[in-house]
Design a protein around this motif. Sequence first.
Motif, PDB file in Angstrom:
ATOM      1  N   ASN A 140      96.375  33.926-121.344  1.00 19.80           N
ATOM      2  CA  ASN A 140      96.072  35.192-122.160  1.00 19.80           C
ATOM      3  C   ASN A 140      97.657  35.309-123.669  1.00 19.80           C
ATOM      4  OD1 ASN A 140      93.686  35.933-120.855  1.00 19.80           O
ATOM      5  ND2 ASN A 140      94.462  36.944-119.379  1.00 19.80           N
ATOM      6  N   THR A 143      95.409  35.393-127.386  1.00 20.93           N
ATOM      7  CA  THR A 143      93.869  35.674-127.487  1.00 20.93           C
ATOM      8  C   THR A 143      92.672  36.740-127.932  1.00 20.93           C
ATOM      9  OG1 THR A 143      94.432  36.553-124.705  1.00 20.93           O
ATOM     10  CG2 THR A 143      93.459  34.361-125.131  1.00 20.93           C
ATOM     11  N   ASP A 392      98.274  39.187-123.853  1.00 19.22           N
ATOM     12  CA  ASP A 392      96.887  40.108-124.097  1.00 19.22           C
ATOM     13  C   ASP A 392      96.905  40.686-122.167  1.00 19.22           C
ATOM     14  OD1 ASP A 392      97.124  39.283-126.453  1.00 19.22           O
ATOM     15  OD2 ASP A 392      95.854  38.298-126.245  1.00 19.22           O
TER      16      ASP A 392
END
Length: 392
Positions: A140, A143, A392
Amino acid sequence: MLFSLALIFILGILLGEIFKKLKLPNLIGMLLTGIILGPYALNLIDNSILSISADLRKIALIIILTRAGLSLNIEDLKKVGRPAILMCFIPACFEMLGMIILAPKFLGISMLDAAIMGAVVGAVSPAVIIPKMLKLMKENYGTKKSIPQLILAGASVDDIFVIVIFTILTGLAQGETITASSFLQIPISILTGALVGIITGLVLVKLFRKTHLRDSLKTIIILGIAFILVTIEDSFTTIIPFSGLLAIMALAITIQKKHLVLANRLSSKFSKLWVGAEILLFVLVGATVNLKYAFAAGFSAIILVFGVLLFRLLGVFLCLLKTHLNMKERLFCMIAYMPKATVQAAIGGIPLAMGLSSGEIILTVAVLSILITAPLGALGIDLTYKKLLTKD
């Protein structure tokens, strides 16, 4: 042959793990394995493997492209928009322009030979970039702004553009004429590849919904169809331009779009296949490296590789103007778009085989671009993504 394969896998794993312990990308160890075992050093790779080396490398590339397509959410890609399209050709064009400007001065070759050299080194390596971007998506990083997806998309189409330009330029060097239809091959290849991939993907989704098959069998079916698509590209390219590799990615993206649960399971299967395919790919790329050419090139060729790389970085930066990315994220995209490997290994020797006067120096620069940019780009990604991207 079996002994050679044993050396490839065992030494490839061993050197890869050593470099990983040193906080360096394991692919450097794999490339080094290929150089050591290859025909220009110890010559311990059987000729039967070297004769099908290009096909084995293509199989590995098919595996990683399929895995990328199964993990790439098309909705995330739509959010990126214009920069994703620009990344498909602007950085390569800037690198080719840099080669046309610098190579005649550094190496004393003609502008046409410089353009051919630029086309050889202009392609980014999906085999290096895609696994790195998949790792970022899994962890992540970046992203939320679809940064890994942007780089994935650009790297997948970039190669098609560069290879078509290379074909046009080598034809010109052999006395063929360039027409407007020559350049039409680029959009036609992209459109036909995407269309065939989407249709095939829809058929497979329907088949897999109606027929109960183990995921392992579905994986084999997808691989078999992927091999057919690449064969079609090789056999019918003179009739109609067609990108088999783009078709494979479009097929996988369609499965991801229409059957997400299945796509996640198949992605896991292809991840396991990639463990062995990665070793085979980078060891065999390393085996193509002729150290004699690399050493004979001299300091000028090394400076040239770094010089045209600066043009490429400028091209990436221009693609990202007026986007929502901050300076750190733009810097990361520039770093991530550096690695070269598979295309250079595949087409670097073609000008020499065609008998072009600058064939040997083109091959030399192609080899140097692999040795310099593949480790540099991979290492740059690994060292910077946590500092330059937001988790994220």
